[in-house]
Enzyme design. Structure first.
Site, PDB file in Angstrom:
ATOM      1  N   THR A 120      30.850  17.511  86.475  1.00 44.73           N
ATOM      2  CA  THR A 120      30.674  18.889  86.005  1.00 44.73           C
ATOM      3  C   THR A 120      30.379  19.788  87.210  1.00 44.73           C
ATOM      4  O   THR A 120      29.362  19.609  87.874  1.00 44.73           O
ATOM      5  CB  THR A 120      29.520  18.949  84.996  1.00 44.73           C
ATOM      6  OG1 THR A 120      29.850  18.073  83.914  1.00 44.73           O
ATOM      7  CG2 THR A 120      29.313  20.353  84.461  1.00 44.73           C
ATOM      8  N   LYS A 203      33.805  23.529  80.340  1.00 46.39           N
ATOM      9  CA  LYS A 203      32.772  22.497  80.264  1.00 46.39           C
ATOM     10  C   LYS A 203      31.365  23.121  80.216  1.00 46.39           C
ATOM     11  O   LYS A 203      30.534  22.789  79.369  1.00 46.39           O
ATOM     12  CB  LYS A 203      32.911  21.570  81.482  1.00 46.39           C
ATOM     13  CG  LYS A 203      31.746  20.663  81.733  1.00 46.39           C
ATOM     14  CD  LYS A 203      31.632  19.573  80.682  1.00 46.39           C
ATOM     15  CE  LYS A 203      30.344  18.830  80.841  1.00 46.39           C
ATOM     16  NZ  LYS A 203      30.381  17.480  80.407  1.00 46.39           N
ATOM     17  N   CYS A 259      22.458  16.373  81.243  1.00 41.47           N
ATOM     18  CA  CYS A 259      23.528  17.390  81.210  1.00 41.47           C
ATOM     19  C   CYS A 259      23.069  18.779  80.780  1.00 41.47           C
ATOM     20  O   CYS A 259      23.210  19.735  81.532  1.00 41.47           O
ATOM     21  CB  CYS A 259      24.639  16.913  80.292  1.00 41.47           C
ATOM     22  SG  CYS A 259      25.242  15.295  80.752  1.00 41.47           S
TER      23      CYS A 259
HETATM   24  C1  UGA Z   1      26.192  16.327  76.249  1.00 39.48           C
HETATM   25  C2  UGA Z   1      27.413  16.833  75.466  1.00 39.48           C
HETATM   26  O1  UGA Z   1      27.194  16.687  74.061  1.00 39.48           O
HETATM   27  C3  UGA Z   1      28.681  16.062  75.867  1.00 39.48           C
HETATM   28  O2  UGA Z   1      29.808  16.611  75.216  1.00 39.48           O
HETATM   29  C4  UGA Z   1      28.861  16.184  77.379  1.00 39.48           C
HETATM   30  O3  UGA Z   1      29.979  15.428  77.835  1.00 39.48           O
HETATM   31  C5  UGA Z   1      27.620  15.651  78.074  1.00 39.48           C
HETATM   32  O4  UGA Z   1      26.462  16.419  77.649  1.00 39.48           O
HETATM   33  C6  UGA Z   1      27.811  15.828  79.567  1.00 39.48           C
HETATM   34  O5  UGA Z   1      27.874  16.972  80.017  1.00 39.48           O
HETATM   35  O6  UGA Z   1      28.056  14.830  80.261  1.00 39.48           O
HETATM   36  P1  UGA Z   1      24.580  14.195  76.066  1.00 39.48           P
HETATM   37  O7  UGA Z   1      23.755  14.869  77.113  1.00 39.48           O
HETATM   38  O8  UGA Z   1      24.935  12.770  76.242  1.00 39.48           O
HETATM   39  O9  UGA Z   1      25.977  14.965  75.862  1.00 39.48           O
HETATM   40  O10 UGA Z   1      23.764  14.307  74.711  1.00 39.48           O
HETATM   41  P2  UGA Z   1      23.876  15.113  73.348  1.00 39.48           P
HETATM   42  O11 UGA Z   1      24.220  14.201  72.258  1.00 39.48           O
HETATM   43  O12 UGA Z   1      24.708  16.313  73.502  1.00 39.48           O
HETATM   44  O13 UGA Z   1      22.343  15.557  73.150  1.00 39.48           O
HETATM   45  C7  UGA Z   1      21.723  16.452  74.070  1.00 39.48           C
HETATM   46  C8  UGA Z   1      20.308  16.744  73.640  1.00 39.48           C
HETATM   47  O14 UGA Z   1      20.295  17.506  72.429  1.00 39.48           O
HETATM   48  C9  UGA Z   1      19.478  15.504  73.344  1.00 39.48           C
HETATM   49  O15 UGA Z   1      18.177  15.670  73.846  1.00 39.48           O
HETATM   50  C10 UGA Z   1      19.458  15.427  71.825  1.00 39.48           C
HETATM   51  O16 UGA Z   1      18.355  14.768  71.292  1.00 39.48           O
HETATM   52  C11 UGA Z   1      19.451  16.908  71.476  1.00 39.48           C
HETATM   53  N1  UGA Z   1      19.961  17.173  70.113  1.00 39.48           N
HETATM   54  C12 UGA Z   1      21.267  16.994  69.825  1.00 39.48           C
HETATM   55  C13 UGA Z   1      19.088  17.643  69.138  1.00 39.48           C
HETATM   56  O17 UGA Z   1      17.879  17.837  69.393  1.00 39.48           O
HETATM   57  N2  UGA Z   1      19.575  17.936  67.893  1.00 39.48           N
HETATM   58  C14 UGA Z   1      20.884  17.777  67.583  1.00 39.48           C
HETATM   59  O18 UGA Z   1      21.263  18.086  66.417  1.00 39.48           O
HETATM   60  C15 UGA Z   1      21.749  17.288  68.562  1.00 39.48           C
END
Ligand code: UGA
Length: 427
Positions: A120, A203, A259
């Site tokens: 990124t 992104k 991220c």
């Molecule tokens: C995120 C993006 O979703 C991916 O598409 C992207 O590729 C990635 O970053 C990256 O840039 O590499 P990620 O960091 O693995 O993915 O995790 P997420 O599932 O997006 O969750 C991020 C945060 O949001 C976590 O702390 C999670 O607990 C929180 N979250 C997510 C919530 O509190 N509530 C939700 O409904 C969803």
């Protein structure tokens, strides 16, 4: 196609292994020799559902190789840069690893080999890197192919992408990337073709949009608490509107991971540098940061005069052993500063967590050991096993029966029936 991957972190390793499932041959380069040796033996160095199975079969099919030697890249037709882009002190993205990887690759490959940035990076990086390489006498084209994999479900996401974004400045670069994603194109996965700067911005905007959505729903959870509304029902009612969508509407202890915090802050810095500050993004970042203190205050209030707090979950979300920028870690820091004794349990992330070497924190090897003598237990990661706990049994070993479930994985009625005081967010 023969593909080179530089960097075997979450992005590089998953992409490298999964490219082999689409009949590509992959060489992964990493400067960490110990990592390379483990990977050669088929040891998956990250915790990611299903990845170890795919890794082992890629090795046994002879489709993947690992090396620390850049000269082996000379047989590749495209090189993907998948190295880290950590934050500088001012929040901007540090691109030194990207430049170093690109230059090391360029030294070892023919000039018609495409360099693709999967890390990124701020909008404009492909163009700037291309100029930098050209000035050094390397004529490579630099393309962009951002990654949208989520940790914990990266293999699933690779196989089921919402879209593939490719950024390039000429037809031959697009053609190489389209050949790499031939199978996905055949399955009618949407392909967004753009020039590199837009591709890079897609992104950042995607991650920032999701972070803004989360900060907003978390603030609505605060309001729910004040006016007697219920955030779960609110999210359901709002999310069924297709224009809004039900995903990323789950209120919790704040967002974390490697991220969202990094990318939101890099986009914010970039926008400010361009005299185009995003007030909405800045507010979302601020709101998320202040959330950790809010959560810590809630825990302290619920724990009352007690001093021993048990924390279930240190990974930033379920399905990963990653603790980087984990809300749990941020909240633990605040509780330590307030003089609490902390006991933690996590099914997979304790090894990474221990690297912080926190004082007044003990790591337990089971939920029951973690809760022994505790004045309150706090759930901070939505691991499935936390939803299956027999709270009556846990209550017997605790000093006081207080459960603070910030991830809403427990059944409030069962918990209360087991004699606990129950707290959550948004209710
Ligand atoms: C995120 C993006 O979703 C991916 O598409 C992207 O590729 C990635 O970053 C990256 O840039 O590499 P990620 O960091 O693995 O993915 O995790 P997420 O599932 O997006 O969750 C991020 C945060 O949001 C976590 O702390 C999670 O607990 C929180 N979250 C997510 C919530 O509190 N509530 C939700 O409904 C969803």
């Amino acid at each position: 196609m023969k593909i080179g991957i530089i960097g075997t972190g979450y992005v590089g390793l998953v992409s490298g292994v999964m490219f082999t499932t689409e009949s590509h041959d992959v060489l992964c380069i990493d400067s960490d020799v110990a990592k390379i040796e483990k990977l050669r033996e088929g040891q998956c160095i990250i915790y990611e559902d299903e990845l170890d199975t795919y890794l082992k079969s890629a090795i046994s099919d002879g489709r993947i190789n690992f090396s620390d030697n850049y000269s082996h890249l000379k047989f590749c037709e495209a090189i993907f840069i998948c190295v880290g882009t950590p934050s500088n002190a001012d929040g901007s993205a540090n691109l030194s690893f990207v430049y170093e990887a690109a230059e090391n690759a360029a030294r070892n490959i023919d000039e018609n080999v495409l360099i693709v940035i999967k890390s990124t990076v701020p909008p404009g990086t492909c163009n700037e890197l291309s100029t930098y390489l050209n000035n050094k006498g390397y004529k490579h084209k630099v393309a962009s192919n951002p990654e949208f994999l989520r940790e914990g479900s990266a293999v699933f996401d690779y196989n089921n992408p919402d879209r593939i974004v490719i950024g390039a400045s000429d037809e031959s670069s697009f053609e190489i990337l389209e050949r790499i994603y031939e199978n996905k194109i055949r399955k009618n996965i949407p392909i967004v073709k753009a020039e590199t700067t837009t591709s890079e911005l897609i992104k950042y905007t995607s991650n920032s949009f999701l972070a803004i959505k989360l900060s907003f729903i978390n603030e609505m959870a605060n309001l729910c608490e004040k006016i007697g509304a219920d955030i779960s029902k609110l999210s359901e009612g709002v999310g069924l509107d297709k224009r809004i969508g039900s995903l990323f509407l789950k209120a919790g202890p704040g967002y974390g991971g490697s991220c969202f915090p990094k990318d939101t802050s890099a986009l914010s810095v970039l926008a400010r540098q361009k005299d185009c500050a995003s007030q909405i993004l800045d507010a979302a970042i601020e709101s998320n940061l202040s959330r950790f203190a809010l959560m810590s205050d809630k825990i302290i209030e619920a724990t009352s005069e007690g001093k021993n707090i048990s924390i279930l979950g240190v990974a930033f979300k379920a399905g990963t052993d990653d603790v980087r920028e984990s809300p749990s870690v941020e909240i633990i820091k605040l509780l330590i500063d307030s003089g609490y004794n902390i006991s933690v349990y996590d099914p997979v992330a304790l090894e990474n967590f221990m690297q912080y070497n926190f004082r007044n924190v003990t790591c337990a090897s089971s939920i029951i050991d973690c809760c022994r003598g505790a004045d309150s237990v706090v759930i901070l990661t939505e691991w499935e096993e936390f939803s299956e706990v027999d709270w009556a049994k846990i209550g017997e070993v605790m000093n006081r029966k207080v459960l603070i479930d910030f991830r809403k994985v427990t059944d409030e009625q069962l918990v209360v029936k087991a004699g606990f005081k129950y707290y959550t967010v948004g209710k």
